[in-house]
Design a protein around this motif. Structure first.
Motif, short mmCIF file in Angstrom:
data_model
loop_
_atom_site.label_atom_id
_atom_site.label_comp_id
_atom_site.label_asym_id
_atom_site.label_seq_id
_atom_site.Cartn_x
_atom_site.Cartn_y
_atom_site.Cartn_z
N LEU A 49 0.86 -1.18 0.00
CA LEU A 49 0.00 0.00 0.00
C LEU A 49 0.90 1.24 0.00
N VAL A 50 0.40 2.31 -0.61
CA VAL A 50 1.13 3.57 -0.65
C VAL A 50 0.28 4.67 -0.02
N VAL A 51 0.87 5.38 0.95
CA VAL A 51 0.27 6.61 1.49
C VAL A 51 0.98 7.76 0.78
N LEU A 52 0.23 8.57 0.03
CA LEU A 52 0.84 9.47 -0.94
C LEU A 52 0.31 10.90 -0.81
N ASP A 53 1.22 11.83 -0.52
CA ASP A 53 0.85 13.25 -0.49
C ASP A 53 0.71 13.77 -1.91
N GLU A 71 2.87 0.41 -13.40
CA GLU A 71 3.79 -0.71 -13.21
C GLU A 71 3.24 -1.80 -12.30
N GLN A 72 2.39 -1.44 -11.34
CA GLN A 72 1.87 -2.42 -10.39
C GLN A 72 0.53 -1.93 -9.83
N ALA A 73 -0.37 -2.88 -9.62
CA ALA A 73 -1.66 -2.54 -9.02
C ALA A 73 -1.50 -2.54 -7.51
N VAL A 74 -1.47 -1.37 -6.93
CA VAL A 74 -1.26 -1.26 -5.49
C VAL A 74 -2.26 -0.24 -4.95
N PRO A 75 -2.91 -0.51 -3.81
CA PRO A 75 -3.83 0.47 -3.24
C PRO A 75 -3.10 1.73 -2.81
N VAL A 76 -3.71 2.88 -3.08
CA VAL A 76 -3.11 4.18 -2.77
C VAL A 76 -4.07 5.01 -1.94
N LEU A 77 -3.59 5.47 -0.78
CA LEU A 77 -4.33 6.41 0.06
C LEU A 77 -3.68 7.77 -0.13
N MET A 78 -4.42 8.71 -0.72
CA MET A 78 -3.85 10.00 -1.07
C MET A 78 -4.13 11.03 0.02
N LEU A 79 -3.11 11.83 0.33
CA LEU A 79 -3.22 12.91 1.31
C LEU A 79 -3.19 14.24 0.57
N THR A 80 -4.11 15.12 0.90
CA THR A 80 -4.15 16.40 0.21
C THR A 80 -4.53 17.51 1.17
N ALA A 81 -3.90 18.67 0.98
CA ALA A 81 -4.27 19.86 1.74
C ALA A 81 -5.29 20.68 1.00
N ASP A 98 -8.47 5.90 -2.08
CA ASP A 98 -9.09 6.61 -0.98
C ASP A 98 -8.28 7.88 -0.75
N TYR A 99 -8.83 8.82 0.01
CA TYR A 99 -8.08 10.04 0.29
C TYR A 99 -8.45 10.60 1.66
N LEU A 100 -7.51 11.34 2.22
CA LEU A 100 -7.72 12.09 3.45
C LEU A 100 -7.29 13.52 3.20
N THR A 101 -8.07 14.47 3.71
CA THR A 101 -7.73 15.88 3.57
C THR A 101 -7.05 16.36 4.84
N GLU A 108 -7.15 7.90 12.28
CA GLU A 108 -8.03 7.64 11.14
C GLU A 108 -7.22 7.13 9.95
N LEU A 109 -6.04 7.70 9.73
CA LEU A 109 -5.20 7.24 8.63
C LEU A 109 -4.89 5.75 8.79
N ALA A 110 -4.50 5.35 10.00
CA ALA A 110 -4.20 3.94 10.24
C ALA A 110 -5.42 3.06 9.98
N ALA A 111 -6.59 3.54 10.37
CA ALA A 111 -7.82 2.78 10.14
C ALA A 111 -8.11 2.64 8.65
#
Length: 224
Positions: A49-53, A71-81, A98-101, A108-111
Motif C-alpha cells: 500500500l502507498v500513502v501518498l501526499d 507498473e503495479q496494481a497497489v492500493p493508494v491512500l492519497m493525502l491532500t491539503a 481513498d483520500y484524506l484531507t 483515522e489514517l491507520a484505520a
C-alpha cells in the motif's frame, strides 16, 4: 505476513508521525520525500500500500500515482491539503483508492490503511476463480481482467468494484450500497468517489459495459 507501506510525504514531521503509527500497528514502513524517489522506491520495495501526499517536489503525487499504477496494481491512500473537489476526483481518476484531507487524524489514517488492505485481501480470497460474461473475463485468483482478449490494468478498488457489479449482472446497485460493500463506508457520503471509479472502468473496458440508472446507481450489462 507483515504488510509493507510506502509513505510519500515531503513534510518530515508528518512523514515521521505517520511512519511511527504504522510501525506501531505492525507494518513495515519505507519513506520517500519527493516524486522521483517515490516512484523508484515503489519499484524497488513493491509495497502492499502507498500513502501518498499530493504536493511533492520533483513532480506531484498525481504523477507519482499514475506512474506507480502503470507498473503495479497497489492500493493508494492519497493525502491532500486542497479542498477543491476537482483535485480529489483527479486523484481518484489516476488510480488512488481513498483520500484524506489535511489536517487528518493519524488514528483515522491507520484505520483507512487497514480497511484498504482488508478489501484487497477479501477479493484475493474469493471462492470462485473466474467470472466470465461474454467477452469479459475476470480472473479472481490472479486479479486480471480482459475484454475481447485485451487485458485492462485496473487499480485494486476498480477491480473490486467491477467484481461486485459482475457478481450481480443487470442488478442495479445504489451508490450508497457500493460505498458500503466495496469501500466499507457506512455513512453513505462520498458518492462522487463511486462515480469517478465508474468513469475509470468505462474508460478502460468500454462505455457500454456499465449502465447508469439515474438517481439510483449502476448496473453491469452483460456484453453482447
Amino acid at each position: 505476513m507483515t504488510r509493507r507501506v510506502l509513505v510519500v510525504e515531503d513534510d518530515l514531521t508528518i512523514a515521521d508521525s505517520v511512519a511511527a503509527r504504522l510501525r506501531a500497528e505492525g507494518f513495515e514502513v519505507d519513506l520517500a520525500h519527493d516524486g522521483p524517489s517515490a516512484v523508484t522506491r515503489a519499484r524497488d520495495v513493491r509495497p502492499d500500500l502507498v500513502v501518498l501526499d499530493v504536493m511533492l517536489p520533483g513532480f506531484d503525487g498525481l504523477e507519482v500515482c499514475r506512474r506507480i499504477q502503470a507498473e503495479q496494481a497497489v492500493p493508494v491512500l492519497m493525502l491532500t491539503a486542497r479542498g477543491d473537489e476537482t483535485d480529489l476526483l483527479v486523484g481518484l481518476a489516476v488510480g488512488a483508492d481513498d483520500y484524506l484531507t489535511k489536517p487528518f487524524s493519524i488514528r483515522e489514517l491507520a484505520a483507512r490503511v487497514h480497511a484498504l488492505l482488508r478489501r484487497v485481501e477479501r477479493a484475493a480470497s474469493a471462492a470462485a476463480s473466474r467470472i466470465t460474461l461474454a467477452d469479459l473475463e475476470i480472473d479472481l485468483a490472479e486479479r486480471r481482467v480482459t475484454r475481447g482478449g485485451a487485458e485492462a490494468h485496473l487499480t485494486p478498488t476498480e477491480f473490486e468494484l467491477l467484481v461486485h457489479l459482475a457478481e450481480r449482472p443487470r442488478a442495479v446497485q445504489s451508490r450508497e450500497r457500493l460505498l458500503s460493500e466495496v469501500w466499507g463506508w457506512a455513512d453513505g457520503t462520498g458518492t462522487r468517489t463511486v462515480d469517478s471509479h465508474i468513469k475509470a472502468l468505462r474508460r478502460k473496458l468500454g462505455t457500454d459495459l456499465i449502465r447508469t440508472v439515474h438517481g439510483i446507481g449502476y448496473a453491469l450489462e452483460v456484453p453482447r
